[in-house]
Scaffold this motif. Sequence first.
Motif, PDB file in Angstrom:
ATOM      1  N   GLU A 197       7.547   5.087 -15.029  1.00 16.39           N
ATOM      2  CA  GLU A 197       8.767   5.439 -14.321  1.00 16.39           C
ATOM      3  C   GLU A 197       8.498   6.127 -12.992  1.00 16.39           C
ATOM      4  OE1 GLU A 197      11.473   7.416 -17.001  1.00 16.39           O
ATOM      5  OE2 GLU A 197      11.934   5.477 -17.918  1.00 16.39           O
ATOM      6  N   GLN A 198       7.362   6.824 -12.897  1.00 14.13           N
ATOM      7  CA  GLN A 198       7.049   7.517 -11.647  1.00 14.13           C
ATOM      8  C   GLN A 198       5.544   7.548 -11.430  1.00 14.13           C
ATOM      9  OE1 GLN A 198       7.656  11.769 -11.582  1.00 14.13           O
ATOM     10  NE2 GLN A 198       8.198  11.711  -9.415  1.00 14.13           N
ATOM     11  N   LEU A 199       5.146   7.313 -10.181  1.00 13.28           N
ATOM     12  CA  LEU A 199       3.748   7.453  -9.772  1.00 13.28           C
ATOM     13  C   LEU A 199       3.724   8.323  -8.520  1.00 13.28           C
ATOM     14  CD1 LEU A 199       2.463   3.783 -10.143  1.00 13.28           C
ATOM     15  CD2 LEU A 199       1.826   5.746 -11.561  1.00 13.28           C
ATOM     16  N   SER A 200       2.898   9.350  -8.563  1.00 14.81           N
ATOM     17  CA  SER A 200       2.731  10.242  -7.417  1.00 14.81           C
ATOM     18  C   SER A 200       1.297  10.141  -6.933  1.00 14.81           C
ATOM     19  CB  SER A 200       3.040  11.686  -7.801  1.00 14.81           C
ATOM     20  OG  SER A 200       4.371  11.812  -8.206  1.00 14.81           O
ATOM     21  N   PHE A 201       1.138   9.665  -5.701  1.00 18.90           N
ATOM     22  CA  PHE A 201      -0.179   9.523  -5.080  1.00 18.90           C
ATOM     23  C   PHE A 201      -0.378  10.710  -4.133  1.00 18.90           C
ATOM     24  CE2 PHE A 201       1.304   5.391  -6.200  1.00 18.90           C
ATOM     25  CZ  PHE A 201       0.190   4.671  -6.554  1.00 18.90           C
ATOM     26  N   THR A 202      -1.530  11.364  -4.240  1.00 16.90           N
ATOM     27  CA  THR A 202      -1.892  12.419  -3.298  1.00 16.90           C
ATOM     28  C   THR A 202      -3.223  12.035  -2.683  1.00 16.90           C
ATOM     29  OG1 THR A 202      -0.765  14.069  -4.650  1.00 16.90           O
ATOM     30  CG2 THR A 202      -2.271  14.882  -2.963  1.00 16.90           C
ATOM     31  N   VAL A 260      -2.577   0.726 -11.717  1.00 15.28           N
ATOM     32  CA  VAL A 260      -2.663   1.857 -10.785  1.00 15.28           C
ATOM     33  C   VAL A 260      -3.790   1.623  -9.779  1.00 15.28           C
ATOM     34  CG1 VAL A 260      -3.149   4.331 -10.581  1.00 15.28           C
ATOM     35  CG2 VAL A 260      -1.602   3.503 -12.379  1.00 15.28           C
ATOM     36  N   SER A 261      -4.904   1.076 -10.234  1.00 18.76           N
ATOM     37  CA  SER A 261      -6.033   0.807  -9.330  1.00 18.76           C
ATOM     38  C   SER A 261      -5.649  -0.178  -8.237  1.00 18.76           C
ATOM     39  CB  SER A 261      -7.235   0.277 -10.115  1.00 18.76           C
ATOM     40  OG  SER A 261      -7.719   1.273 -10.992  1.00 18.76           O
ATOM     41  N   SER A 262      -4.820  -1.163  -8.559  1.00 15.39           N
ATOM     42  CA  SER A 262      -4.406  -2.116  -7.523  1.00 15.39           C
ATOM     43  C   SER A 262      -3.550  -1.426  -6.461  1.00 15.39           C
ATOM     44  CB  SER A 262      -3.665  -3.310  -8.132  1.00 15.39           C
ATOM     45  OG  SER A 262      -2.392  -2.934  -8.600  1.00 15.39           O
ATOM     46  N   LEU A 263      -2.709  -0.482  -6.873  1.00 16.96           N
ATOM     47  CA  LEU A 263      -1.892   0.259  -5.919  1.00 16.96           C
ATOM     48  C   LEU A 263      -2.756   1.188  -5.060  1.00 16.96           C
ATOM     49  CD1 LEU A 263       1.127   1.164  -8.226  1.00 16.96           C
ATOM     50  CD2 LEU A 263       1.011  -0.663  -6.554  1.00 16.96           C
ATOM     51  N   VAL A 264      -3.737   1.826  -5.679  1.00 14.98           N
ATOM     52  CA  VAL A 264      -4.645   2.699  -4.935  1.00 14.98           C
ATOM     53  C   VAL A 264      -5.516   1.879  -3.986  1.00 14.98           C
ATOM     54  CG1 VAL A 264      -6.621   4.272  -5.128  1.00 14.98           C
ATOM     55  CG2 VAL A 264      -4.671   4.543  -6.663  1.00 14.98           C
ATOM     56  N   GLY A 265      -5.990   0.730  -4.434  1.00  9.31           N
ATOM     57  CA  GLY A 265      -6.813  -0.122  -3.573  1.00  9.31           C
ATOM     58  C   GLY A 265      -6.066  -0.552  -2.333  1.00  9.31           C
ATOM     59  N   CYS A 266      -4.834  -0.940  -2.501  1.00  4.65           N
ATOM     60  CA  CYS A 266      -4.005  -1.378  -1.367  1.00  4.65           C
ATOM     61  C   CYS A 266      -3.665  -0.201  -0.457  1.00  4.65           C
ATOM     62  CB  CYS A 266      -2.730  -2.023  -1.911  1.00  4.65           C
ATOM     63  SG  CYS A 266      -1.574  -2.570  -0.649  1.00  4.65           S
ATOM     64  N   SER A 267      -3.118   0.863  -1.017  1.00  9.50           N
ATOM     65  CA  SER A 267      -2.679   1.997  -0.194  1.00  9.50           C
ATOM     66  C   SER A 267      -3.855   2.728   0.440  1.00  9.50           C
ATOM     67  CB  SER A 267      -1.827   2.965  -1.015  1.00  9.50           C
ATOM     68  OG  SER A 267      -2.566   3.519  -2.085  1.00  9.50           O
ATOM     69  N   GLY A 268      -4.964   2.843  -0.277  1.00 14.73           N
ATOM     70  CA  GLY A 268      -6.145   3.510   0.273  1.00 14.73           C
ATOM     71  C   GLY A 268      -6.741   2.754   1.446  1.00 14.73           C
ATOM     72  N   THR A 269      -6.758   1.439   1.353  1.00 17.26           N
ATOM     73  CA  THR A 269      -7.258   0.613   2.456  1.00 17.26           C
ATOM     74  C   THR A 269      -6.349   0.742   3.671  1.00 17.26           C
ATOM     75  OG1 THR A 269      -8.240  -0.943   0.885  1.00 17.26           O
ATOM     76  CG2 THR A 269      -7.845  -1.755   3.124  1.00 17.26           C
ATOM     77  N   ILE A 270      -5.047   0.733   3.447  1.00 15.90           N
ATOM     78  CA  ILE A 270      -4.104   0.875   4.557  1.00 15.90           C
ATOM     79  C   ILE A 270      -4.225   2.259   5.190  1.00 15.90           C
ATOM     80  CG2 ILE A 270      -1.640   1.029   5.123  1.00 15.90           C
ATOM     81  CD1 ILE A 270      -1.287  -1.375   3.192  1.00 15.90           C
ATOM     82  N   LYS A 275       4.417  10.963   8.517  1.00 11.42           N
ATOM     83  CA  LYS A 275       4.577   9.680   9.202  1.00 11.42           C
ATOM     84  C   LYS A 275       3.576   8.649   8.664  1.00 11.42           C
ATOM     85  CE  LYS A 275       4.658   7.570  13.768  1.00 11.42           C
ATOM     86  NZ  LYS A 275       4.572   7.781  15.210  1.00 11.42           N
ATOM     87  N   ILE A 276       2.329   9.063   8.498  1.00  9.60           N
ATOM     88  CA  ILE A 276       1.307   8.134   7.994  1.00  9.60           C
ATOM     89  C   ILE A 276       1.593   7.769   6.544  1.00  9.60           C
ATOM     90  CG2 ILE A 276      -1.149   7.873   7.463  1.00  9.60           C
ATOM     91  CD1 ILE A 276      -1.725   9.570   9.980  1.00  9.60           C
ATOM     92  N   SER A 277       2.057   8.735   5.739  1.00 15.10           N
ATOM     93  CA  SER A 277       2.426   8.439   4.348  1.00 15.10           C
ATOM     94  C   SER A 277       3.498   7.357   4.292  1.00 15.10           C
ATOM     95  CB  SER A 277       2.941   9.700   3.644  1.00 15.10           C
ATOM     96  OG  SER A 277       1.928  10.639   3.482  1.00 15.10           O
ATOM     97  N   THR A 316       5.855   8.228  -4.890  1.00 13.63           N
ATOM     98  CA  THR A 316       5.672   9.152  -3.771  1.00 13.63           C
ATOM     99  C   THR A 316       4.218   9.064  -3.330  1.00 13.63           C
ATOM    100  OG1 THR A 316       5.191  11.011  -5.232  1.00 13.63           O
ATOM    101  CG2 THR A 316       7.470  10.756  -4.525  1.00 13.63           C
ATOM    102  N   PHE A 317       4.013   9.184  -2.034  1.00 19.55           N
ATOM    103  CA  PHE A 317       2.677   9.152  -1.452  1.00 19.55           C
ATOM    104  C   PHE A 317       2.600  10.317  -0.479  1.00 19.55           C
ATOM    105  CE2 PHE A 317      -0.889   7.995   1.110  1.00 19.55           C
ATOM    106  CZ  PHE A 317      -1.702   7.213   0.303  1.00 19.55           C
ATOM    107  N   THR A 318       1.699  11.242  -0.743  1.00 20.86           N
ATOM    108  CA  THR A 318       1.553  12.427   0.099  1.00 20.86           C
ATOM    109  C   THR A 318       0.128  12.517   0.607  1.00 20.86           C
ATOM    110  OG1 THR A 318       2.546  13.441  -1.878  1.00 20.86           O
ATOM    111  CG2 THR A 318       2.570  14.722   0.075  1.00 20.86           C
ATOM    112  N   ILE A 319      -0.005  13.050   1.809  1.00 24.38           N
ATOM    113  CA  ILE A 319      -1.331  13.252   2.393  1.00 24.38           C
ATOM    114  C   ILE A 319      -1.550  14.746   2.571  1.00 24.38           C
ATOM    115  CG2 ILE A 319      -2.783  12.885   4.431  1.00 24.38           C
ATOM    116  CD1 ILE A 319      -1.254  10.251   4.881  1.00 24.38           C
TER     117      ILE A 319
END
Length: 133
Positions: A78-83, A36-46, A99-101, A121-124
């Motif tokens: 099975e599911q990851l929800s990023f907020t 999960v940290s690798s996904l957050v590191g990538c998406s957070g940087t972007i 759009k940014i999500s 899912t990725f929500t802002i």
Amino acid sequence: MKYIVENDYIIGNLGFDPITISPSENKGYRPFELFVSSLVGCSGTILRNILTKRKYAFQKLEIEVSAVRNPDHANRIEQLSFTAYVQSDEPLTSQLEEKISDLVVKNCGMIQSVIQSIDITFTINSVPLNGVL
């Protein structure tokens, strides 16, 4: 990258510092946490890069993740929800948040590597400066 497997943990000799991995949180980072940290590191940087390129001034970014796992299939994710919470003077419109999500998900190589097998899912959410994150 090189890893040494011990009895109840693994040590990864990586570029920054060694990292200890273990199913026991008392002996190292759990594989799920690292995944999960690798996904957050990538998406957070972007996310940060997109906001910076759009010259959107923000004071703080935080990302919370919730997960659904299947205990009947090796505790598979099975599911990851990023907020993502973006704290700034001026809130983003809901259309811009969406759009940014979408841009974050499309441009995060880590998410793209697993999106075929995990519902992501990725929500802002915009948070006013006087709001609490």
